[in-house]
Enzyme design. Structure first.
Site, PDB file in Angstrom:
ATOM      1  N   GLY A 272       0.793  -1.232   0.000  1.00 37.19           N
ATOM      2  CA  GLY A 272       0.000   0.000   0.000  1.00 37.19           C
ATOM      3  C   GLY A 272       0.822   1.276   0.000  1.00 37.19           C
ATOM      4  O   GLY A 272       0.257   2.373   0.008  1.00 37.19           O
TER       5      GLY A 272
ATOM      6  N   ASN B  75      -1.000  -2.331 -18.516  1.00 36.68           N
ATOM      7  CA  ASN B  75       0.087  -1.421 -18.111  1.00 36.68           C
ATOM      8  C   ASN B  75      -0.499  -0.203 -17.415  1.00 36.68           C
ATOM      9  O   ASN B  75      -1.152   0.622 -18.065  1.00 36.68           O
ATOM     10  CB  ASN B  75       0.878  -0.942 -19.330  1.00 36.68           C
ATOM     11  CG  ASN B  75       1.884  -1.966 -19.793  1.00 36.68           C
ATOM     12  OD1 ASN B  75       1.523  -3.115 -20.045  1.00 36.68           O
ATOM     13  ND2 ASN B  75       3.128  -1.568 -19.899  1.00 36.68           N
TER      14      ASN B  75
ATOM     15  N   ILE C 233       0.432   2.062  -7.197  1.00 37.53           N
ATOM     16  CA  ILE C 233      -1.032   1.940  -7.200  1.00 37.53           C
ATOM     17  C   ILE C 233      -1.557   1.966  -5.763  1.00 37.53           C
ATOM     18  O   ILE C 233      -2.540   2.642  -5.446  1.00 37.53           O
ATOM     19  CB  ILE C 233      -1.468   0.631  -7.898  1.00 37.53           C
ATOM     20  CG1 ILE C 233      -0.947   0.572  -9.337  1.00 37.53           C
ATOM     21  CG2 ILE C 233      -2.999   0.496  -7.879  1.00 37.53           C
ATOM     22  CD1 ILE C 233      -1.104  -0.787 -10.014  1.00 37.53           C
TER      23      ILE C 233
ATOM     24  N   ALA D 141       1.221  -6.142  -2.735  1.00 37.42           N
ATOM     25  CA  ALA D 141       2.673  -6.258  -2.538  1.00 37.42           C
ATOM     26  C   ALA D 141       3.235  -7.302  -3.481  1.00 37.42           C
ATOM     27  O   ALA D 141       2.712  -8.416  -3.569  1.00 37.42           O
ATOM     28  CB  ALA D 141       2.984  -6.630  -1.096  1.00 37.42           C
ATOM     29  N   ALA D 142       4.283  -6.937  -4.193  1.00 40.57           N
ATOM     30  CA  ALA D 142       4.894  -7.883  -5.128  1.00 40.57           C
ATOM     31  C   ALA D 142       6.203  -7.306  -5.634  1.00 40.57           C
ATOM     32  O   ALA D 142       6.422  -6.096  -5.604  1.00 40.57           O
ATOM     33  CB  ALA D 142       3.957  -8.154  -6.308  1.00 40.57           C
ATOM     34  N   GLU D 143       7.035  -8.199  -6.110  1.00 47.68           N
ATOM     35  CA  GLU D 143       8.143  -7.805  -6.980  1.00 47.68           C
ATOM     36  C   GLU D 143       7.561  -7.771  -8.389  1.00 47.68           C
ATOM     37  O   GLU D 143       6.833  -8.694  -8.784  1.00 47.68           O
ATOM     38  CB  GLU D 143       9.280  -8.824  -6.889  1.00 47.68           C
ATOM     39  CG  GLU D 143      10.062  -8.761  -5.586  1.00 47.68           C
ATOM     40  CD  GLU D 143      11.072  -7.609  -5.545  1.00 47.68           C
ATOM     41  OE1 GLU D 143      11.151  -6.844  -6.521  1.00 47.68           O
ATOM     42  OE2 GLU D 143      11.778  -7.489  -4.532  1.00 47.68           O
TER      43      GLU D 143
ATOM     44  N   TYR E 250       8.129 -13.563 -13.551  1.00 46.42           N
ATOM     45  CA  TYR E 250       7.179 -12.656 -12.890  1.00 46.42           C
ATOM     46  C   TYR E 250       5.749 -13.115 -13.167  1.00 46.42           C
ATOM     47  O   TYR E 250       4.939 -13.270 -12.246  1.00 46.42           O
ATOM     48  CB  TYR E 250       7.391 -11.222 -13.397  1.00 46.42           C
ATOM     49  CG  TYR E 250       6.244 -10.289 -13.086  1.00 46.42           C
ATOM     50  CD1 TYR E 250       5.946  -9.920 -11.778  1.00 46.42           C
ATOM     51  CD2 TYR E 250       5.444  -9.770 -14.124  1.00 46.42           C
ATOM     52  CE1 TYR E 250       4.882  -9.069 -11.502  1.00 46.42           C
ATOM     53  CE2 TYR E 250       4.385  -8.907 -13.851  1.00 46.42           C
ATOM     54  CZ  TYR E 250       4.106  -8.559 -12.541  1.00 46.42           C
ATOM     55  OH  TYR E 250       3.051  -7.729 -12.268  1.00 46.42           O
TER      56      TYR E 250
HETATM   57  N1  NAD Z   1       1.923  -1.104 -12.467  1.00 44.55           N
HETATM   58  C1  NAD Z   1       1.501  -1.950 -13.388  1.00 44.55           C
HETATM   59  O1  NAD Z   1       1.539  -1.647 -14.602  1.00 44.55           O
HETATM   60  C2  NAD Z   1       0.925  -3.280 -12.993  1.00 44.55           C
HETATM   61  C3  NAD Z   1       0.396  -4.093 -14.013  1.00 44.55           C
HETATM   62  C4  NAD Z   1      -0.119  -5.333 -13.672  1.00 44.55           C
HETATM   63  C5  NAD Z   1      -0.136  -5.740 -12.347  1.00 44.55           C
HETATM   64  N2  NAD Z   1       0.401  -4.950 -11.393  1.00 44.55           N
HETATM   65  C6  NAD Z   1       0.393  -5.447 -10.011  1.00 44.55           C
HETATM   66  O2  NAD Z   1      -0.103  -4.433  -9.158  1.00 44.55           O
HETATM   67  C7  NAD Z   1       0.558  -4.497  -7.898  1.00 44.55           C
HETATM   68  C8  NAD Z   1       1.100  -3.126  -7.523  1.00 44.55           C
HETATM   69  O3  NAD Z   1       1.975  -2.704  -8.546  1.00 44.55           O
HETATM   70  P1  NAD Z   1       2.671  -1.274  -8.520  1.00 44.55           P
HETATM   71  O4  NAD Z   1       2.864  -0.866  -9.920  1.00 44.55           O
HETATM   72  O5  NAD Z   1       1.980  -0.377  -7.553  1.00 44.55           O
HETATM   73  O6  NAD Z   1       4.108  -1.681  -7.964  1.00 44.55           O
HETATM   74  P2  NAD Z   1       5.023  -0.976  -6.864  1.00 44.55           P
HETATM   75  O7  NAD Z   1       6.350  -1.645  -6.970  1.00 44.55           O
HETATM   76  O8  NAD Z   1       4.970   0.491  -6.959  1.00 44.55           O
HETATM   77  O9  NAD Z   1       4.316  -1.406  -5.498  1.00 44.55           O
HETATM   78  C9  NAD Z   1       4.539  -2.642  -4.897  1.00 44.55           C
HETATM   79  C10 NAD Z   1       4.730  -2.393  -3.417  1.00 44.55           C
HETATM   80  O10 NAD Z   1       4.991  -3.656  -2.792  1.00 44.55           O
HETATM   81  C11 NAD Z   1       6.011  -3.457  -1.834  1.00 44.55           C
HETATM   82  N3  NAD Z   1       6.707  -4.723  -1.615  1.00 44.55           N
HETATM   83  C12 NAD Z   1       7.537  -5.361  -2.473  1.00 44.55           C
HETATM   84  N4  NAD Z   1       8.029  -6.460  -1.888  1.00 44.55           N
HETATM   85  C13 NAD Z   1       7.486  -6.519  -0.631  1.00 44.55           C
HETATM   86  C14 NAD Z   1       7.628  -7.420   0.450  1.00 44.55           C
HETATM   87  N5  NAD Z   1       8.457  -8.469   0.389  1.00 44.55           N
HETATM   88  N6  NAD Z   1       6.932  -7.175   1.577  1.00 44.55           N
HETATM   89  C15 NAD Z   1       6.115  -6.091   1.670  1.00 44.55           C
HETATM   90  N7  NAD Z   1       5.951  -5.204   0.672  1.00 44.55           N
HETATM   91  C16 NAD Z   1       6.635  -5.413  -0.469  1.00 44.55           C
HETATM   92  C17 NAD Z   1       6.912  -2.389  -2.426  1.00 44.55           C
HETATM   93  O11 NAD Z   1       7.674  -1.712  -1.431  1.00 44.55           O
HETATM   94  C18 NAD Z   1       5.920  -1.480  -3.117  1.00 44.55           C
HETATM   95  O12 NAD Z   1       5.526  -0.415  -2.276  1.00 44.55           O
HETATM   96  C19 NAD Z   1       1.619  -5.586  -8.021  1.00 44.55           C
HETATM   97  O13 NAD Z   1       1.126  -6.755  -7.421  1.00 44.55           O
HETATM   98  C20 NAD Z   1       1.782  -5.781  -9.503  1.00 44.55           C
HETATM   99  O14 NAD Z   1       2.147  -7.119  -9.823  1.00 44.55           O
HETATM  100  C21 NAD Z   1       0.919  -3.731 -11.680  1.00 44.55           C
END
Ligand code: NAD
Length: 368
Positions: free
Chosen positions: A12, A218, A16, A85-87, A189
């Site tokens: 969070g 995206n 996003i 939360a994700a890589e 991924y």
């Molecule tokens: N941005 C995109 O285009 C997109 C597209 C498809 C799916 N997603 C999914 O949406 C979600 C959010 O994406 P985003 O773009 O905001 O990414 P982001 O990297 O900005 O946010 C992910 C957050 O997860 C946290 N995080 C990572 N590893 C962690 C861990 N081990 N423990 C706790 N927190 C952890 C990070 O610090 C970060 O704040 C993800 O699950 C991603 O797979 C994003």
């Protein structure tokens, strides 16, 4: 579902998640759980202040730490969990498969265990999944019939053959992809994100907790890290334009993506929280429109006042990159009542203005 829910958002503090948390905090009690991954967070203090100002409580912890996620769930006793939360780096995931599996897969399993132990009353759990689980996605052949796209081969691409072909080598035409399309992850991924979906669906099968899945295209917009080299092509372009670099466009420039503005995505998650009945089917969230990377790069250059030809189509390619991505968003419209509202050009302008403010040196910002 009425206002006043207790919501826990993993990830969070991210791009996003932080925008979502601030929005939901106007109507609900919101806590975020995040480890402020350095690759994503160049200025964690700034994010913490913005979240605190919005009344969002921050729990700093790592999803891989069973005690930390259990405590977060037990202390929060959420009605709803939004799991973000994700890589997220496609290319990076090839080099760090174990790490990606630990964060995305084991972390999700630990979250599910924590819920079963400490929040049996959880009503909804919504996963931020991705269109990457489809791999190349949906295609038709020249007779208009659905046809299975074969994974592209490095040997073909090295010779400049980037098009997607069918089983017998016939050229295929992309069509908008929805959850009826078979999954075929083309990166580690993507494989870990698909496993998140399976894990959560199985973990809560037959329980009172409903699982919702949004497959995002995206996502772009203000707030996406300009420093993280592994995600967010438009943010990467913004940084490069501000630095006066020439943009490198992969393949022949005709890679297609469906760019959806972050505020539209936030609205989709909020609707999953607040809808009287949350859709149980997987929903695809995108603009529903494809655009080539060449064209979107030109438009972004224009938004930032740079020459629209300051780019180079390189012919280079990367493992895990798929050729075309466009969402069929009709199910999200029918079941959730969600449709995107922000046209690409308006979103690009918002991104351009925001990125300009971020890139300005501190002295200029102080006097602005
Ligand atoms: N941005 C995109 O285009 C997109 C597209 C498809 C799916 N997603 C999914 O949406 C979600 C959010 O994406 P985003 O773009 O905001 O990414 P982001 O990297 O900005 O946010 C992910 C957050 O997860 C946290 N995080 C990572 N590893 C962690 C861990 N081990 N423990 C706790 N927190 C952890 C990070 O610090 C970060 O704040 C993800 O699950 C991603 O797979 C994003």
């Amino acid at each position: 579902m009425v206002a006043g829910k207790t919501i826990l958002i993993t990830g969070g503090a991210g791009f996003i998640g932080s925008r979502l948390a601030v929005d939901l905090a106007t109507r609900h009690r919101v806590r975020v759980f995040d480890n402020f991954l350095a690759q994503v967070h160049s200025d964690p203090a700034c994010t913490r202040i913005a979240l605190a100002r919005a009344g969002v409580e921050v729990i700093t912890g790592d999803l891989r730490d069973p005690a930390a996620i259990a405590a977060a769930v037990a202390d929060t006793r959420p009605d709803v969990i939004l799991h973000l939360a994700a890589e997220t780096g496609t290319g990076q995931s090839f080099r760090q498969p174990t790490h990606y599996a630990q964060v995305n897969v084991i972390g999700t399993a630990l979250l599910a265990e924590a819920v079963r132990r400490h929040a049996p009353g959880l009503q909804r759990l919504v996963l931020a999944s991705t269109r990457a689980v489809y791999g190349e996605g949906a295609f038709i052949d020249d007779s208009g019939m659905r046809a299975r796209a074969m994974p592209r081969r490095a040997g073909d691409m090295a010779h400049g053959h980037f098009r997607v072909q069918g089983r017998d080598g016939q050229p295929l035409v992309p069509v908008p992809t929805d959850a009826d399309c078979p999954v075929a992850p083309a990166s580690i991924y993507a494989a870990t994100k698909l496993m998140q979906e399976h894990l959560l669906r199985q973990a809560f099968w037959g329980s009172a907790t409903q699982v919702g899945i949004l497959r995002l295209q995206n996502v772009y917009g203000p707030g996406q890290s300009l420093d993280n080299p592994y995600t967010g092509v438009l943010s990467i372009f913004c940084r490069q334009i501000h630095e006066g670099q020439t943009l490198s466009i992969y393949e022949d420039g005709q890679i297609t993506r469906d760019f959806v503005m972050v505020d539209d995505v936030v609205r989709a998650f909020a609707m999953m929280v607040e809808a009287p009945a949350m859709p149980q089917e997987i929903l695809d969230i995108g603009s529903g429109q494809g655009i080539t990377l060449l064209e979107v790069a030109r438009r972004l250059l224009g938004c930032l006042g740079a020459p629209r030809d300051r780019l180079q189509v390189t012919g280079a390619f990367r493992p895990g990159d798929i050729r075309h991505a466009v969402a069929d968003i009709s199910r999200a419209a029918a079941l959730l009542g969600w449709t995107p509202r922000i046209p690409l050009d308006a979103g690009l302008l918002a991104l351009a203005h925001w990125s300009g403010r971020q890139m300005r040196p501190p002295a200029a910002m102080a006097s602005a």
